[in-house]
Design a protein around this motif. Structure first.
Motif, PDB file in Angstrom:
ATOM      1  N   PHE A   1       0.843  -1.198   0.000  1.00 53.86           N
ATOM      2  CA  PHE A   1       0.000   0.000   0.000  1.00 53.86           C
ATOM      3  C   PHE A   1       0.879   1.249   0.000  1.00 53.86           C
ATOM      4  N   SER A   2       0.876   1.940  -1.105  1.00 57.31           N
ATOM      5  CA  SER A   2       1.706   3.129  -1.258  1.00 57.31           C
ATOM      6  C   SER A   2       1.089   4.024  -2.313  1.00 57.31           C
ATOM      7  N   ASP A   3       1.353   5.357  -2.201  1.00 60.29           N
ATOM      8  CA  ASP A   3       0.851   6.269  -3.232  1.00 60.29           C
ATOM      9  C   ASP A   3       1.827   6.409  -4.390  1.00 60.29           C
ATOM     10  N   ASP A   4       2.947   5.680  -4.354  1.00 56.83           N
ATOM     11  CA  ASP A   4       3.904   5.674  -5.453  1.00 56.83           C
ATOM     12  C   ASP A   4       3.488   4.588  -6.446  1.00 56.83           C
ATOM     13  N   TYR A   5       3.219   4.994  -7.676  1.00 56.42           N
ATOM     14  CA  TYR A   5       2.714   4.016  -8.652  1.00 56.42           C
ATOM     15  C   TYR A   5       3.734   2.926  -8.972  1.00 56.42           C
ATOM     16  N   ARG A   6       4.991   3.111  -8.607  1.00 60.53           N
ATOM     17  CA  ARG A   6       6.001   2.081  -8.847  1.00 60.53           C
ATOM     18  C   ARG A   6       6.079   1.046  -7.714  1.00 60.53           C
TER      19      ARG A   6
ATOM     20  N   HIS B   1      -1.546  -9.950   6.570  1.00 61.95           N
ATOM     21  CA  HIS B   1      -2.905  -9.731   7.061  1.00 61.95           C
ATOM     22  C   HIS B   1      -3.884  -9.579   5.897  1.00 61.95           C
ATOM     23  N   HIS B   2      -3.372  -9.665   4.667  1.00 61.24           N
ATOM     24  CA  HIS B   2      -4.196  -9.429   3.472  1.00 61.24           C
ATOM     25  C   HIS B   2      -4.039 -10.604   2.507  1.00 61.24           C
ATOM     26  N   LYS B   3      -4.536 -11.747   2.920  1.00 61.30           N
ATOM     27  CA  LYS B   3      -4.346 -12.982   2.151  1.00 61.30           C
ATOM     28  C   LYS B   3      -4.981 -12.919   0.759  1.00 61.30           C
ATOM     29  N   ASP B   4      -5.997 -12.100   0.590  1.00 59.24           N
ATOM     30  CA  ASP B   4      -6.700 -12.028  -0.693  1.00 59.24           C
ATOM     31  C   ASP B   4      -6.085 -11.006  -1.646  1.00 59.24           C
ATOM     32  N   ASN B   5      -4.987 -10.357  -1.244  1.00 60.04           N
ATOM     33  CA  ASN B   5      -4.358  -9.350  -2.106  1.00 60.04           C
ATOM     34  C   ASN B   5      -3.951  -9.954  -3.444  1.00 60.04           C
ATOM     35  N   LEU B   6      -4.217  -9.213  -4.532  1.00 56.15           N
ATOM     36  CA  LEU B   6      -3.957  -9.722  -5.886  1.00 56.15           C
ATOM     37  C   LEU B   6      -2.481 -10.051  -6.096  1.00 56.15           C
ATOM     38  N   LEU B   7      -1.581  -9.139  -5.689  1.00 55.87           N
ATOM     39  CA  LEU B   7      -0.154  -9.371  -5.923  1.00 55.87           C
ATOM     40  C   LEU B   7       0.333 -10.617  -5.199  1.00 55.87           C
ATOM     41  N   ILE B   8      -0.105 -10.807  -3.959  1.00 55.12           N
ATOM     42  CA  ILE B   8       0.312 -11.995  -3.203  1.00 55.12           C
ATOM     43  C   ILE B   8      -0.142 -13.254  -3.913  1.00 55.12           C
TER      44      ILE B   8
ATOM     45  N   LEU C   1       0.690  -4.950 -14.752  1.00 49.90           N
ATOM     46  CA  LEU C   1       1.083  -3.623 -14.290  1.00 49.90           C
ATOM     47  C   LEU C   1       1.206  -2.647 -15.461  1.00 49.90           C
ATOM     48  N   LEU C   2       1.697  -3.141 -16.598  1.00 49.61           N
ATOM     49  CA  LEU C   2       1.803  -2.286 -17.789  1.00 49.61           C
ATOM     50  C   LEU C   2       0.420  -1.863 -18.292  1.00 49.61           C
ATOM     51  N   LYS C   3      -0.551  -2.752 -18.207  1.00 49.85           N
ATOM     52  CA  LYS C   3      -1.916  -2.396 -18.628  1.00 49.85           C
ATOM     53  C   LYS C   3      -2.461  -1.264 -17.749  1.00 49.85           C
ATOM     54  N   THR C   4      -2.187  -1.381 -16.447  1.00 51.12           N
ATOM     55  CA  THR C   4      -2.637  -0.332 -15.526  1.00 51.12           C
ATOM     56  C   THR C   4      -1.947   0.992 -15.848  1.00 51.12           C
TER      57      THR C   4
ATOM     58  N   LEU D   1       0.682   6.576 -17.469  1.00 51.50           N
ATOM     59  CA  LEU D   1       1.879   6.714 -16.643  1.00 51.50           C
ATOM     60  C   LEU D   1       3.063   6.114 -17.390  1.00 51.50           C
ATOM     61  N   PRO D   2       4.307   6.466 -17.015  1.00 45.92           N
ATOM     62  CA  PRO D   2       5.478   5.856 -17.659  1.00 45.92           C
ATOM     63  C   PRO D   2       5.405   4.330 -17.587  1.00 45.92           C
ATOM     64  N   PRO D   3       5.853   3.626 -18.643  1.00 49.20           N
ATOM     65  CA  PRO D   3       6.626   4.134 -19.787  1.00 49.20           C
ATOM     66  C   PRO D   3       5.781   4.635 -20.964  1.00 49.20           C
ATOM     67  N   TYR D   4       4.441   4.774 -20.771  1.00 50.39           N
ATOM     68  CA  TYR D   4       3.595   5.264 -21.862  1.00 50.39           C
ATOM     69  C   TYR D   4       3.627   6.787 -21.959  1.00 50.39           C
ATOM     70  N   THR D   5       4.115   7.434 -20.919  1.00 50.29           N
ATOM     71  CA  THR D   5       4.388   8.868 -20.950  1.00 50.29           C
ATOM     72  C   THR D   5       5.779   9.089 -20.348  1.00 50.29           C
ATOM     73  N   TYR D   6       6.210  10.337 -20.349  1.00 48.70           N
ATOM     74  CA  TYR D   6       7.529  10.672 -19.801  1.00 48.70           C
ATOM     75  C   TYR D   6       7.347  11.751 -18.733  1.00 48.70           C
ATOM     76  N   GLN D   7       8.159  11.650 -17.678  1.00 52.90           N
ATOM     77  CA  GLN D   7       7.992  12.563 -16.554  1.00 52.90           C
ATOM     78  C   GLN D   7       9.307  13.229 -16.161  1.00 52.90           C
ATOM     79  N   ALA D   8       9.160  14.356 -15.468  1.00 52.60           N
ATOM     80  CA  ALA D   8      10.317  15.044 -14.893  1.00 52.60           C
ATOM     81  C   ALA D   8       9.850  15.857 -13.698  1.00 52.60           C
ATOM     82  N   PHE D   9      10.722  15.995 -12.726  1.00 50.82           N
ATOM     83  CA  PHE D   9      10.464  16.865 -11.583  1.00 50.82           C
ATOM     84  C   PHE D   9      11.212  18.180 -11.762  1.00 50.82           C
TER      85      PHE D   9
END
Length: 743
Positions: free
Chosen positions: A572-577, A607-614, A631-634, A640-648
């Motif tokens: 669980f994180s707000d970072d898409y990576r 504690h999350h046995k039904d989680n998709l990634l697990i 993950l690429l479909k999402t 989001l990258p790699p379908y777009t390009y980002q910079a800070f």
């Protein structure tokens, strides 16, 4: 225009300035000096610069030009490195002079001579007789004698191979070996009469052979993804392909993550090849780094193994680049020249018209995307070397486990029982927890006060063994307090658990079993790491607990059980990576189990046995590549990258208002021109996740664009706008292209 008694040159300096500066050099020099160092007076102080142009057109009166002192009669920075740095400067929006500063060894940056000094080595005093050898009980000393039988060896090389200074000194005291210095005028590796190989390689399996043929038959630029499951023998493919390159009289560059620089890695290269091997990484002294740089630039060594900055080492006749564990985040520089070694490695391979191999069991989504586009060729290794089978998976639902003292420290009752059974059979167990320290943080039970770092917006981690609270951002430490500073209560307690606490608990449960802990707190040098790895491989330690330092680069054939203690923190994180990183890390950790003849198992606590990634990870019909496809479909649906390009676009200052106001004013200007760039989005100014870091306040804007070219044009305009502003000395501005960690 040419002049009879001096030469005009353009020079770049180690300053945050995107421009070249004209100087005069006494005498006539030619294009062989492009890339040479000069000493110049810049703004009243002496600086080292790099020549980029000879006899450029200038607008200044010649009388106003300062003189530069030429330090190198011929440039040792090869043309391909110059072009890579020029590309990197434009792509990553970083001044060329500062790119050179990152690329050069420190002694050369400081203006020291491009030359060897003494090279410390060890050699035998003579051939030891059987009587002498029979008195030696140390296996390490006997191994060292065997290494020295072929002649003197650099002490640096001995350290790379895991030989301790104590072992060296023991042989010196016994009169068996002596310290010496190697001649600096060594032959090029292509001039020796020795055969390339020291040993006969093992016979590759069919998949390895196909990969070897595919790469070795490529005589021009091409990018290969060597997608090999853990334990499938990727390193053997590297060695065989390097052998073919060496036979052609060409050299090879191997980039590895820092943690992979173990004696286990180096020994395979030293055992296999008669060709000299050089290394480049942070554990070396400045002198050793320069010696390795000269070894490669002069053709004395045929193989360079190093971390990301090794990419900038001149290597004549470069025939192959290998990036092992290409997905690893350590290949991305996160400050100063914010380059990615994978991206610039591909540019360098193209400059040399040679193949580049990206190796990984868990390739980055960017690499998989480029395979799908047909830019890279994928080579699969799906068979574990030696016939070892993949491990079985088991999930422990922590909601059904009793709240024992063990579970409070990360080890459930079920896992504890499994650990006992495996160790009783003489097998080894590896437990993974990506959180060092004793506890995550310290809390006052009376008033709820949480102990934070005064310099960062970061919780202080409890390190009980040294009685300190420590910030893992700035490394600031304070003694663990006895009372709360807010309410003066003594009711302080730890929350969360780390590797130190797990190790402490296991020692109470299994006092008769060797337990090894491997994390950044207890392993601060390669020697310490090797000592602990030796205790594991020898069987003295049956239980291993560690962080991601254990995730790759190590082969423990007797490990039959891997326990993943806290997968939930990765889910669980707000970072898409985060899901990509979690899948990579867990796949790598799982790969440590069952690498020998014994069947392996992986136990995941959650504690999350039904989680998709697990459930994807434990599904025998679902591979990492299947997860990556989802993950690429999402990413595609969310653009989001790699379908777009980002910079800070980044700023920070010791004064919060200064950092924010500068970036907010810049946003006002940029939002007005962003409409001129199609399919480009710019966010308003936001605080970094950790706004305060080391007493500086950090803010950013995120730029997203569907076109790489458009993004680069926009960032160049941003840089030009900022260059016309007068920034306070305390304010820092930066651009980060293709970030892999979201602010």
């Amino acid at each position: 225009m040419k002049y009879s008694d001096f030469t005009l040159v353009n020079v770049v300096i180690n300053r945050p300035l995107h421009q070249k500066f004209a100087y005069k050099i006494d005498g006539i020099i030619g294009p062989e000096c492009v890339g040479s160092r000069v000493e110049v007076n810049f703004s009243g102080s002496n600086s080292i610069g790099i020549i980029t142009d000879i006899n450029p057109e200038i607008k200044h009166p010649l009388s106003k030009l300062k003189k530069a002192k030429l330090l190198d009669k011929v440039s040792f920075i090869s043309k391909d490195i110059q072009k890579v740095l020029e590309f990197g400067s434009a792509f990553y929006q970083y001044p060329l002079g500062q790119c050179y500063n990152v690329a050069l060894p420190k002694l050369l940056r400081d203006g020291k001579s491009y030359a060897y000094e003494s090279i410390p080595a060890l050699e035998l005093c003579g051939e030891p007789d059987n009587k002498t050898l029979s008195k030696i009980r140390s296996e390490e000393q006997l191994k060292l004698i065997d290494v020295l039988k072929n002649g003197a060896v650099k002490r640096k090389e001995l350290r790379e191979r895991g030989v301790s200074s104590q072992t060296e000194n023991a042989l010196v005291k016994k009169g068996i070996a002596k310290l010496t210095e190697l001649e600096t005028e060594q032959k090029k590796f292509t001039d020796t009469d020795l055969p390339i190989l020291k040993e006969t390689p093992p016979v590759p399996n069919i998949e390895q052979q196909n990969a070897i043929i595919s790469i070795s038959s490529t005589k021009e630029f091409g990018v290969f993804l060597l997608n090999g499951i853990t334990g499938s023998g990727k390193t053997e493919v590297y060695l065989r392909v390097i052998e073919e390159v060496l036979k052609q009289g060409k050299a090879a560059l191997v980039l590895v993550p820092e943690i992979a620089l173990t004696p286990q890695t180096f020994n395979r290269f030293y055992r296999r090849f008669n060709v000299p091997v050089s290394s480049m990484h942070s554990a070396l002294s400045d002198r050793e780094r320069l010696d390795a740089y000269i070894d490669m630039a002069s053709g004395k060594s045929g193989i360079l193994i190093g971390t990301r900055t090794a990419l900038f080492t001149p290597i004549p006749n470069l025939g192959l680049i290998i990036i092992d564990e290409e997905h690893d985040s350590s290949f991305k520089q996160n400050d100063t020249f914010r380059y990615h070694a994978r991206s610039l490695g591909i540019i360098r391979a193209k400059q040399n018209n040679c193949p580049i191999v990206l190796g990984s069991a868990t390739p980055s989504l960017e690499t998989i995307f480029n395979v799908k586009k047909g830019l890279y060729k994928k080579l699969d290794l799906t068979i574990r070397a030696g016939g070892a089978s993949l491990p079985d998976f088991q999930v422990i639902d922590l909601r059904n486990e009793p709240l024992t003292d063990g579970l409070k420290t990360g080890v459930s009752e079920t896992l504890e029982k499994e650990i006992g059974e495996e160790t009783a059979k003489g097998n080894q167990v590896m437990l993974f927890l990506n959180r060092r320290g004793y506890a995550h943080h310290l809390v006052c039970h009376n008033c709820g006060h949480v102990f934070m770092c005064p310099h960062c917006d970061n919780l202080l981690t409890v390190h009980k063994g040294v009685n300190r609270l420590k910030c893992h951002m700035c490394e600031n430490t304070v003694p663990i307090p006895d009372i709360c500073p807010q309410c003066h209560s003594e009711a302080l307690f730890e929350q969360g658990f780390g590797t130190e606490q797990v190790s402490e608990y296991l020692k109470t449960r299994y006092p008769d079993i060797g337990i090894e802990r491997i994390d950044r707190d207890v392993v601060t040098s390669k020697t310490q790491l090797e000592t602990r790895l030796n205790r594991i491989t020898s069987g003295k330690s049956q239980i291993v607990i560690g962080t991601q330092m254990l995730a790759k680069g190590h082969d423990f054939p007797n490990v039959t059980l891997v326990g993943i203690l806290d997968i939930d923190s990765s889910l669980f994180s707000d970072d898409y990576r985060s899901l990509e990183n979690a899948a990579q890390l867990l796949t790598q950790v799982s790969g440590r189990s069952g690498r020998g003849n014994k069947k392996g198992r992986v136990i995941i606590q959650t504690h999350h046995k039904d989680n998709l990634l697990i459930n994807q990870l434990i599904n025998p019909d679902c591979t990492y590549l299947n997860i990556a496809e989802e993950l690429l479909k999402t990413r595609k649906n969310l653009m989001l990258p790699p379908y777009t390009y980002q910079a800070f676009i980044l700023s920070n200052s010791s004064e919060r208002i200064n950092a924010y106001s500068f970036l907010n004013q810049l946003y006002s200007e940029l939002s007005g021109i962003a409409y001129n760039y199609s399919n480009l989005a710019l966010t308003p100014v936001m605080s970094d996740k950790m706004e305060k870091q080391q007493n500086r306040y950090h803010f950013h804007m995120l730029v997203t664009c569907v076109s790489r070219k458009t993004l680069n044009m926009f960032l160049t305009e941003v840089r030009n706008i900022v260059s016309r502003k007068s920034l306070s000395q305390d304010l820092r501005f930066a651009i980060e292209v293709d970030p892999i960690i979201m602010c």
